[in-house]
Design a protein around this motif. Structure first.
Motif, mmCIF file in Angstrom:
data_model
loop_
_atom_site.group_PDB
_atom_site.id
_atom_site.type_symbol
_atom_site.label_atom_id
_atom_site.label_comp_id
_atom_site.label_asym_id
_atom_site.label_seq_id
_atom_site.Cartn_x
_atom_site.Cartn_y
_atom_site.Cartn_z
ATOM 1 N N VAL A 1 39.918 36.283 41.245
ATOM 2 C CA VAL A 1 40.755 35.131 41.602
ATOM 3 C C VAL A 1 39.876 33.903 41.828
ATOM 4 O O VAL A 1 40.165 32.808 41.335
ATOM 5 C CB VAL A 1 41.605 35.451 42.856
ATOM 6 N N GLU A 2 38.759 34.119 42.536
ATOM 7 C CA GLU A 2 37.893 32.971 42.832
ATOM 8 C C GLU A 2 37.221 32.443 41.565
ATOM 9 O O GLU A 2 37.103 31.233 41.388
ATOM 10 C CB GLU A 2 36.838 33.362 43.861
ATOM 11 N N GLU A 3 36.796 33.406 40.706
ATOM 12 C CA GLU A 3 36.186 32.981 39.433
ATOM 13 C C GLU A 3 37.149 32.108 38.660
ATOM 14 O O GLU A 3 36.750 31.093 38.086
ATOM 15 C CB GLU A 3 35.835 34.209 38.589
ATOM 16 N N ARG A 4 38.401 32.532 38.646
ATOM 17 C CA ARG A 4 39.385 31.758 37.896
ATOM 18 C C ARG A 4 39.540 30.374 38.516
ATOM 19 O O ARG A 4 39.573 29.376 37.820
ATOM 20 C CB ARG A 4 40.727 32.473 37.857
ATOM 21 N N LYS A 5 39.615 30.354 39.849
ATOM 22 C CA LYS A 5 39.766 29.054 40.526
ATOM 23 C C LYS A 5 38.596 28.151 40.182
ATOM 24 O O LYS A 5 38.769 26.975 39.869
ATOM 25 C CB LYS A 5 39.840 29.269 42.043
ATOM 26 N N ASP A 6 37.371 28.733 40.265
ATOM 27 C CA ASP A 6 36.166 27.960 39.935
ATOM 28 C C ASP A 6 36.242 27.444 38.515
ATOM 29 O O ASP A 6 35.950 26.282 38.248
ATOM 30 C CB ASP A 6 34.910 28.837 40.094
ATOM 31 N N MET B 1 43.387 50.179 39.667
ATOM 32 C CA MET B 1 42.371 50.537 38.666
ATOM 33 C C MET B 1 42.766 49.995 37.300
ATOM 34 O O MET B 1 41.944 49.451 36.569
ATOM 35 C CB MET B 1 42.227 52.057 38.585
ATOM 36 N N LEU B 2 44.056 50.156 36.978
ATOM 37 C CA LEU B 2 44.543 49.668 35.677
ATOM 38 C C LEU B 2 44.464 48.148 35.617
ATOM 39 O O LEU B 2 44.039 47.581 34.616
ATOM 40 C CB LEU B 2 45.997 50.091 35.479
ATOM 41 N N GLY B 3 44.896 47.526 36.718
ATOM 42 C CA GLY B 3 44.930 46.072 36.739
ATOM 43 C C GLY B 3 43.553 45.454 36.706
ATOM 44 O O GLY B 3 43.373 44.355 36.192
ATOM 45 N N LEU B 4 42.577 46.173 37.274
ATOM 46 C CA LEU B 4 41.240 45.585 37.390
ATOM 47 C C LEU B 4 40.262 46.184 36.384
ATOM 48 O O LEU B 4 39.067 45.916 36.445
ATOM 49 C CB LEU B 4 40.704 45.765 38.815
ATOM 50 N N SER B 5 40.780 46.999 35.450
ATOM 51 C CA SER B 5 39.861 47.644 34.500
ATOM 52 C C SER B 5 39.240 46.616 33.562
ATOM 53 O O SER B 5 38.085 46.730 33.188
ATOM 54 C CB SER B 5 40.609 48.693 33.700
ATOM 55 N N ALA C 1 39.173 47.530 45.723
ATOM 56 C CA ALA C 1 40.203 46.663 45.122
ATOM 57 C C ALA C 1 40.051 45.210 45.563
ATOM 58 O O ALA C 1 40.003 44.304 44.730
ATOM 59 C CB ALA C 1 41.588 47.179 45.468
ATOM 60 N N ILE C 2 39.974 44.983 46.885
ATOM 61 C CA ILE C 2 39.991 43.598 47.380
ATOM 62 C C ILE C 2 38.772 42.795 46.921
ATOM 63 O O ILE C 2 38.937 41.677 46.454
ATOM 64 C CB ILE C 2 40.187 43.579 48.915
ATOM 65 N N PRO C 3 37.537 43.345 47.017
ATOM 66 C CA PRO C 3 36.402 42.534 46.535
ATOM 67 C C PRO C 3 36.544 42.137 45.069
ATOM 68 O O PRO C 3 36.248 40.994 44.710
ATOM 69 C CB PRO C 3 35.194 43.453 46.743
ATOM 70 N N GLN C 4 37.034 43.090 44.232
ATOM 71 C CA GLN C 4 37.192 42.768 42.809
ATOM 72 C C GLN C 4 38.255 41.710 42.605
ATOM 73 O O GLN C 4 38.080 40.773 41.834
ATOM 74 C CB GLN C 4 37.553 44.037 42.037
ATOM 75 N N GLU D 1 47.088 40.707 40.995
ATOM 76 C CA GLU D 1 46.705 39.439 41.610
ATOM 77 C C GLU D 1 47.863 38.826 42.374
ATOM 78 O O GLU D 1 47.670 38.201 43.412
ATOM 79 C CB GLU D 1 46.188 38.471 40.544
ATOM 80 N N LEU D 2 49.088 39.004 41.843
ATOM 81 C CA LEU D 2 50.258 38.477 42.551
ATOM 82 C C LEU D 2 50.398 39.150 43.908
ATOM 83 O O LEU D 2 50.624 38.483 44.913
ATOM 84 C CB LEU D 2 51.528 38.701 41.730
ATOM 85 N N SER D 3 50.249 40.481 43.948
ATOM 86 C CA SER D 3 50.389 41.176 45.222
ATOM 87 C C SER D 3 49.280 40.736 46.181
ATOM 88 O O SER D 3 49.529 40.515 47.361
ATOM 89 C CB SER D 3 50.369 42.688 45.011
ATOM 90 N N TYR D 4 48.077 40.562 45.620
ATOM 91 C CA TYR D 4 46.948 40.107 46.443
ATOM 92 C C TYR D 4 47.230 38.734 47.024
ATOM 93 O O TYR D 4 47.115 38.510 48.234
ATOM 94 C CB TYR D 4 45.687 40.089 45.574
ATOM 95 N N GLU D 5 47.643 37.806 46.147
ATOM 96 C CA GLU D 5 47.885 36.430 46.599
ATOM 97 C C GLU D 5 49.070 36.382 47.576
ATOM 98 O O GLU D 5 49.061 35.605 48.524
ATOM 99 C CB GLU D 5 48.198 35.523 45.399
#
Lengths: 169, 249
Positions: free
Chosen positions: A52-57, B52-56, A44-47, B70-74
């Motif tokens: 997020v970084e791609e978007r920032k770039d 999985m759903l969010g990153l599919s 999850a985290i690497p993806q 992404e919100l939870s990650y950030e």
């Protein structure tokens, strides 16, 4: 029924205080949380990081592109304005040159025409004067001739031309 | 008396009872698969499904699920960055998993007939104990015996040391207890209140609409608390991590 409660919770008190259930809870916590940790760490985290970084770039790239385009547009605008000013100046100078040329031509032709008219007037005056003079002479000659012939008819004698001329004014 | 109560539908404590689904034993250790284990698995699968759903379909312009991921990650990344700094990056997977696990367990526990994993002292204390041991070990690895200076804050006069040092040590040792009891007690109390209010609805018949309205409000509050307690647990973990990495405050 295969569902069985832990002995202590059936006996009363808070189920939270039942020490006999702790080993199972902790074991399954380690298993599930371990799996979750590995999932988050490796998948999850690497993806998330890359997206997020791609978007920032992308955003920063787009912003810098926009900045670049803005500068370009600015320079194009300046160029355009400079062209407009220079063509304005050119147009004004063309206009002025043409005007002065035309003025000069007008002046020139005016002068020529004036001179022609003057010459014509002079020539005409000359011609008139000549004609006048000729006419006077003609009249004189004719008068003399007439006088001569009249006198001849009267006295049958030809009078000298000079004599008549003397009597003429 | 208590035994009779546990069979009663309105007993607010009944929802916390752990029941065996499959008996498993390794030696003398009982590791039976219980309803608690079942909901741990459900929470873990739910989190995995969520990501999985969010990153599919990873895209520059995210859809709703991706935004939530992404919100939870950030959110957790910012929490860690502001509380620990760049050195905390290595612990991000742990802190993020911790937050998601506690948050999902709290939330899933709010579904009727489900089980709240985090309402049990064993689970919360396992987390708190792991964090306590981990942070203490980290503190000694990073600072050596200088980590002990944390118990004697700089600027305190020497004659205060006999008072300050025991207080600091007690407060340090009580961290895991406070951390685990806070979460477990919040879940226990909240879910008990919901159950009690639900019981009032049944008892009051038509006038049950009054406690029903109250129950709706409490349910909203409990949903907020489910998030808040996960947040508090996570931010305290970050603060303890910061103490271990930068002990001179």
């Amino acid at each position: 029924m295969s569902v069985k409660s832990f002995a202590a919770s059936e006996g009363g008190g808070l189920p939270q205080m039942d020490i006999s259930s702790y080993s199972s809870q902790i074991f399954w916590l380690i298993v599930t949380f371990g799996i979750l940790y590995i999932f988050m760490w490796k998948i999850a985290i690497p993806q998330l990081r890359t997206t997020v970084e791609e978007r920032k770039d992308k955003i920063s790239n787009d912003l810098s592109d926009a900045e670049q385009l803005k500068i370009e547009a600015q320079s194009i605008l300046e160029e355009y304005e400079a062209k407009i000013t220079s063509s304005n100046i050119e147009a004004i100078s063309i206009f002025n040159n043409t005007k002065s040329d035309i003025d000069k031509k007008i002046d020139l032709s005016k002068k020529e025409t004036d001179e022609k008219i003057k010459k014509l007037i002079e020539e005409s005056q000359q011609a008139i004067e000549n004609k006048e003079k000729n006419a006077v002479n003609d009249i004189r000659e004719k008068t003399i001739e007439t006088t001569q012939s009249i006198v001849e008819k009267f006295i049958d004698k030809k009078i000298n031309e000079e004599d008549i001329r003397k009597h003429l004014i | 008396m208590a035994a009779e109560k546990s069979t009663n539908l309105i007993d607010p404590i009944h929802q916390f009872v752990i029941t065996r689904i499959t008996d498993i034993k390794i030696g003398n250790v009982d590791i039976s698969f219980t309803n608690s284990s079942q909901f741990m698995v459900i929470a873990t699968l739910a989190i995995m499904a969520f990501f999985m759903l969010g990153l599919s379909k990873k895209s520059i312009i995210p859809n709703r699920f991706q935004i939530m991921c992404e919100l939870s990650y950030e959110f957790i990344a910012n929490l860690l960055r502001t509380n620990v700094g760049d050195q905390g990056k290595a612990f991000f997977p742990f802190v993020f998993s911790l937050f998601m696990f506690i948050f999902f367990c709290n939330l899933i526990g709010l579904i009727p007939y489900s089980f709240t994993v985090t309402s049990h002292f064993a689970v919360t204390f396992a987390f708190a104990g792991l964090i306590f041991i981990g942070v203490t070990t980290l503190g000694f690895i990073k600072n050596g015996f200088g980590y002990l200076r944390m118990f004697y804050p700089s600027g305190v006069p020497i004659y205060m040391a006999p008072v300050i040092i025991p207080i600091e040590i007690i407060s340090y040792l009580s961290r895991p207890v406070a951390l685990s009891v806070r979460l477990m007690a919040n879940m226990l109390a909240g879910h008990s209140i919901i159950k009690i209010f639900a019981g009032f609805i049944v008892m009051m018949g038509f006038f049950g609409v009054i406690p029903l309205a109250g129950l709706v409000a409490i349910y909203a509050l409990e949903t907020f608390i489910a998030f808040l307690q996960a947040y508090i647990f996570t931010i305290l973990t970050c603060i303890y991590l910061n103490d271990a990495l930068h002990p001179h405050h």
